[in-house]
Design a protein around this motif. Structure first.
Motif, PDB file in Angstrom:
ATOM      1  N   ASN A  54       1.152  -1.947   0.067  1.00 52.29           N
ATOM      2  CA  ASN A  54      -0.238  -0.050  -0.149  1.00 52.29           C
ATOM      3  C   ASN A  54       1.048   0.948  -0.006  1.00 52.29           C
ATOM      4  OD1 ASN A  54      -2.481  -1.266   0.514  1.00 52.29           O
ATOM      5  ND2 ASN A  54      -2.262  -1.611   2.666  1.00 52.29           N
ATOM      6  N   ARG A  55       1.961   0.792  -0.752  1.00 53.27           N
ATOM      7  CA  ARG A  55       2.784   2.415  -0.054  1.00 53.27           C
ATOM      8  C   ARG A  55       2.433   3.368  -0.911  1.00 53.27           C
ATOM      9  NH1 ARG A  55       5.455  -1.466  -3.094  1.00 53.27           N
ATOM     10  NH2 ARG A  55       5.302  -1.081  -5.408  1.00 53.27           N
ATOM     11  N   ARG A  56       1.992   3.971  -2.161  1.00 52.43           N
ATOM     12  CA  ARG A  56       1.512   4.936  -2.501  1.00 52.43           C
ATOM     13  C   ARG A  56       0.130   5.624  -1.925  1.00 52.43           C
ATOM     14  NH1 ARG A  56       2.756   0.827  -7.150  1.00 52.43           N
ATOM     15  NH2 ARG A  56       4.254   1.498  -8.164  1.00 52.43           N
ATOM     16  N   ASN A  57       0.312   4.612  -1.257  1.00 50.15           N
ATOM     17  CA  ASN A  57      -1.705   5.585   0.000  1.00 50.15           C
ATOM     18  C   ASN A  57      -1.280   5.729   0.742  1.00 50.15           C
ATOM     19  OD1 ASN A  57      -2.870   4.591  -2.684  1.00 50.15           O
ATOM     20  ND2 ASN A  57      -3.834   2.687  -1.591  1.00 50.15           N
ATOM     21  N   LEU A  58       0.126   5.556   0.933  1.00 49.98           N
ATOM     22  CA  LEU A  58       0.810   6.231   1.970  1.00 49.98           C
ATOM     23  C   LEU A  58       1.003   7.478   2.253  1.00 49.98           C
ATOM     24  CD1 LEU A  58       3.259   3.288   3.197  1.00 49.98           C
ATOM     25  CD2 LEU A  58       0.639   3.599   3.881  1.00 49.98           C
ATOM     26  N   SER A  59       0.667   8.215   3.804  1.00 49.04           N
ATOM     27  CA  SER A  59       0.855   9.524   3.140  1.00 49.04           C
ATOM     28  C   SER A  59       2.167  10.358   3.990  1.00 49.04           C
ATOM     29  CB  SER A  59       0.131  10.687   4.816  1.00 49.04           C
ATOM     30  OG  SER A  59       0.253   9.953   6.334  1.00 49.04           O
ATOM     31  N   GLU A  60       2.616  11.159   4.273  1.00 47.86           N
ATOM     32  CA  GLU A  60       4.638  11.262   4.024  1.00 47.86           C
ATOM     33  C   GLU A  60       4.408  10.938   6.037  1.00 47.86           C
ATOM     34  OE1 GLU A  60       6.690  15.672   4.945  1.00 47.86           O
ATOM     35  OE2 GLU A  60       5.607  15.748   4.050  1.00 47.86           O
ATOM     36  N   VAL A  61       6.348  10.495   5.910  1.00 48.39           N
ATOM     37  CA  VAL A  61       6.022  10.516   7.633  1.00 48.39           C
ATOM     38  C   VAL A  61       6.789  11.252   7.568  1.00 48.39           C
ATOM     39  CG1 VAL A  61       7.263   8.095   8.709  1.00 48.39           C
ATOM     40  CG2 VAL A  61       5.635   7.539   6.738  1.00 48.39           C
ATOM     41  N   ARG A  62       6.688  11.292   8.642  1.00 51.13           N
ATOM     42  CA  ARG A  62       7.380  12.426  10.005  1.00 51.13           C
ATOM     43  C   ARG A  62       8.557  11.726  10.696  1.00 51.13           C
ATOM     44  NH1 ARG A  62       3.922  17.404  10.120  1.00 51.13           N
ATOM     45  NH2 ARG A  62       3.902  18.144   7.968  1.00 51.13           N
ATOM     46  N   ASN A  63       8.199  10.994  11.257  1.00 53.18           N
ATOM     47  CA  ASN A  63       8.892  10.039  12.466  1.00 53.18           C
ATOM     48  C   ASN A  63       8.863   8.635  12.076  1.00 53.18           C
ATOM     49  OD1 ASN A  63       9.600   8.829  14.917  1.00 53.18           O
ATOM     50  ND2 ASN A  63       9.095  10.692  16.010  1.00 53.18           N
ATOM     51  N   LEU A  64       9.636   8.123  11.776  1.00 56.67           N
ATOM     52  CA  LEU A  64       9.442   6.607  10.940  1.00 56.67           C
ATOM     53  C   LEU A  64       8.931   5.794  12.152  1.00 56.67           C
ATOM     54  CD1 LEU A  64      10.019   4.775   8.598  1.00 56.67           C
ATOM     55  CD2 LEU A  64      12.198   4.677   9.338  1.00 56.67           C
ATOM     56  N   LYS A  65      10.212   6.039  13.411  1.00 56.35           N
ATOM     57  CA  LYS A  65       9.786   5.228  14.429  1.00 56.35           C
ATOM     58  C   LYS A  65       9.016   5.329  15.370  1.00 56.35           C
ATOM     59  CE  LYS A  65      13.574   4.258  17.170  1.00 56.35           C
ATOM     60  NZ  LYS A  65      14.054   4.374  18.833  1.00 56.35           N
ATOM     61  N   TYR A  66       7.609   6.378  15.114  1.00 59.55           N
ATOM     62  CA  TYR A  66       6.606   6.198  15.488  1.00 59.55           C
ATOM     63  C   TYR A  66       5.585   5.648  14.389  1.00 59.55           C
ATOM     64  CZ  TYR A  66       2.226   8.310  16.017  1.00 59.55           C
ATOM     65  OH  TYR A  66       0.668   8.352  16.313  1.00 59.55           O
ATOM     66  N   TYR A  67       5.775   6.029  13.247  1.00 62.10           N
ATOM     67  CA  TYR A  67       5.020   5.539  12.056  1.00 62.10           C
ATOM     68  C   TYR A  67       4.892   3.419  12.032  1.00 62.10           C
ATOM     69  CZ  TYR A  67       3.105   5.648   7.375  1.00 62.10           C
ATOM     70  OH  TYR A  67       2.237   5.130   6.800  1.00 62.10           O
ATOM     71  N   LEU A  68       6.173   3.199  12.635  1.00 63.13           N
ATOM     72  CA  LEU A  68       5.936   1.988  12.215  1.00 63.13           C
ATOM     73  C   LEU A  68       5.496   1.376  13.892  1.00 63.13           C
ATOM     74  CD1 LEU A  68       9.569   1.242  11.082  1.00 63.13           C
ATOM     75  CD2 LEU A  68       7.609   1.037   9.802  1.00 63.13           C
ATOM     76  N   PHE A  69       5.918   1.699  14.621  1.00 64.22           N
ATOM     77  CA  PHE A  69       5.221   1.211  15.785  1.00 64.22           C
ATOM     78  C   PHE A  69       3.744   1.459  15.534  1.00 64.22           C
ATOM     79  CE2 PHE A  69       9.084   1.339  18.315  1.00 64.22           C
ATOM     80  CZ  PHE A  69       8.594   0.524  19.073  1.00 64.22           C
ATOM     81  N   ARG A  70       3.391   2.648  15.163  1.00 62.75           N
ATOM     82  CA  ARG A  70       1.772   2.688  14.988  1.00 62.75           C
ATOM     83  C   ARG A  70       0.962   1.829  14.002  1.00 62.75           C
ATOM     84  NH1 ARG A  70      -2.352   5.347  17.443  1.00 62.75           N
ATOM     85  NH2 ARG A  70      -4.007   5.442  16.297  1.00 62.75           N
ATOM     86  N   SER A  71       1.298   1.154  13.502  1.00 60.56           N
ATOM     87  CA  SER A  71       1.176   0.891  11.642  1.00 60.56           C
ATOM     88  C   SER A  71       0.671  -1.133  12.962  1.00 60.56           C
ATOM     89  CB  SER A  71       2.771   0.725  10.402  1.00 60.56           C
ATOM     90  OG  SER A  71       2.317  -0.289   9.617  1.00 60.56           O
ATOM     91  N   LEU A  72       2.532  -1.395  13.217  1.00 60.70           N
ATOM     92  CA  LEU A  72       2.247  -2.473  13.694  1.00 60.70           C
ATOM     93  C   LEU A  72       1.179  -2.604  14.518  1.00 60.70           C
ATOM     94  CD1 LEU A  72       3.054  -4.993  14.833  1.00 60.70           C
ATOM     95  CD2 LEU A  72       4.969  -3.907  16.320  1.00 60.70           C
ATOM     96  N   LYS A  73       0.631  -1.683  15.586  1.00 63.40           N
ATOM     97  CA  LYS A  73      -0.429  -1.279  16.396  1.00 63.40           C
ATOM     98  C   LYS A  73      -1.753  -1.784  15.887  1.00 63.40           C
ATOM     99  CE  LYS A  73      -2.659   0.624  19.778  1.00 63.40           C
ATOM    100  NZ  LYS A  73      -2.260   2.131  20.314  1.00 63.40           N
ATOM    101  N   ASN A  74      -2.120  -1.215  13.998  1.00 66.30           N
ATOM    102  CA  ASN A  74      -2.984  -1.351  13.596  1.00 66.30           C
ATOM    103  C   ASN A  74      -3.565  -2.665  12.819  1.00 66.30           C
ATOM    104  OD1 ASN A  74      -3.798   1.578  14.416  1.00 66.30           O
ATOM    105  ND2 ASN A  74      -2.708   2.771  12.900  1.00 66.30           N
ATOM    106  N   ASN A  75      -2.290  -2.686  12.449  1.00 68.39           N
ATOM    107  CA  ASN A  75      -2.073  -4.522  12.051  1.00 68.39           C
ATOM    108  C   ASN A  75      -3.025  -5.345  13.324  1.00 68.39           C
ATOM    109  OD1 ASN A  75      -2.279  -6.442   9.970  1.00 68.39           O
ATOM    110  ND2 ASN A  75       0.368  -6.405   9.925  1.00 68.39           N
ATOM    111  N   LEU A  76      -1.873  -5.910  14.379  1.00 67.02           N
ATOM    112  CA  LEU A  76      -2.541  -6.404  15.292  1.00 67.02           C
ATOM    113  C   LEU A  76      -4.439  -6.652  15.954  1.00 67.02           C
ATOM    114  CD1 LEU A  76       1.139  -5.857  17.747  1.00 67.02           C
ATOM    115  CD2 LEU A  76      -0.096  -7.643  16.005  1.00 67.02           C
ATOM    116  N   LEU A  77      -4.423  -5.057  15.487  1.00 66.32           N
ATOM    117  CA  LEU A  77      -6.226  -4.461  15.684  1.00 66.32           C
ATOM    118  C   LEU A  77      -6.686  -5.306  14.657  1.00 66.32           C
ATOM    119  CD1 LEU A  77      -5.614  -0.932  17.154  1.00 66.32           C
ATOM    120  CD2 LEU A  77      -5.723  -3.343  19.002  1.00 66.32           C
ATOM    121  N   ASP A  78      -6.495  -5.233  13.445  1.00 69.12           N
ATOM    122  CA  ASP A  78      -6.818  -5.535  12.810  1.00 69.12           C
ATOM    123  C   ASP A  78      -7.363  -7.055  12.731  1.00 69.12           C
ATOM    124  OD1 ASP A  78      -7.746  -3.098  11.141  1.00 69.12           O
ATOM    125  OD2 ASP A  78      -5.838  -3.114   9.553  1.00 69.12           O
ATOM    126  N   MET A  79      -6.388  -8.155  12.784  1.00 65.18           N
ATOM    127  CA  MET A  79      -5.668  -8.982  12.888  1.00 65.18           C
ATOM    128  C   MET A  79      -7.001  -9.626  14.146  1.00 65.18           C
ATOM    129  SD  MET A  79      -1.598  -9.922  12.307  1.00 65.18           S
ATOM    130  CE  MET A  79      -1.432 -10.616  13.159  1.00 65.18           C
TER     131      MET A  79
END
Length: 136
Positions: free
Chosen positions: A6-31
């Motif tokens: 989904n890289r083309r639909n992603l917004s601009e990343v300002r803080n990579l570490k935060y973005y990856l943690f948030r992404s992981l959390k959202n992925n776990l919640l989806d599962m």
């Protein structure tokens, strides 16, 4: 993989570490939502624990005091202006342009002042400590 697909639909990343943690959390919640049909995520309590040993705290405190002492000795060898420039550049992570504006100097002068301060500390054979402090 989901991020890559989904890289083309992603917004601009300002803080990579935060973005990856948030992404992981959202992925776990989806599962979790897929696996549990009748419960909401609000029904679950998160148990986030870290085992921390009192010995680790004592060692960390002792290391911190030693580093602070060495840093104070290192900074005392600099002039007041050099200390201020090092403080602005490495503690507050200001850009050279911002330092130049605050210190009423040119950008080139701010670069040169930082370089001279670092050079002076290297002459004292404690540059490795300075790098550790900046990364700390």
């Amino acid at each position: 993989v989901k991020l890559y697909l989904n890289r083309r639909n992603l917004s601009e990343v300002r803080n990579l570490k935060y973005y990856l943690f948030r992404s992981l959390k959202n992925n776990l919640l989806d599962m979790l939502k897929v696996s549990v049909d009748t419960c909401s995520i609000d029904d679950y309590q998160y148990k986030f624990t870290i085992k921390w040993n009192i010995l680790n705290e004592l060692i960390a405190e002792e290391d911190k005091k030693e580093i602070e002492g060495k840093l104070n000795k290192l900074l005392s060898s600099l002039t007041g202006r050099q200390r201020e420039i090092i403080y602005l550049r490495f503690i507050h992570e200001l850009e050279y342009e911002e330092i130049a504006s605050l210190m009423h100097m040119t950008i080139q002068s701010s670069r040169k002042a930082v370089s001279r301060a670092i050079g002076k500390m290297r002459k004292l054979k404690v540059a490795f400590l300075f790098i550790i402090i900046c990364l700390w």
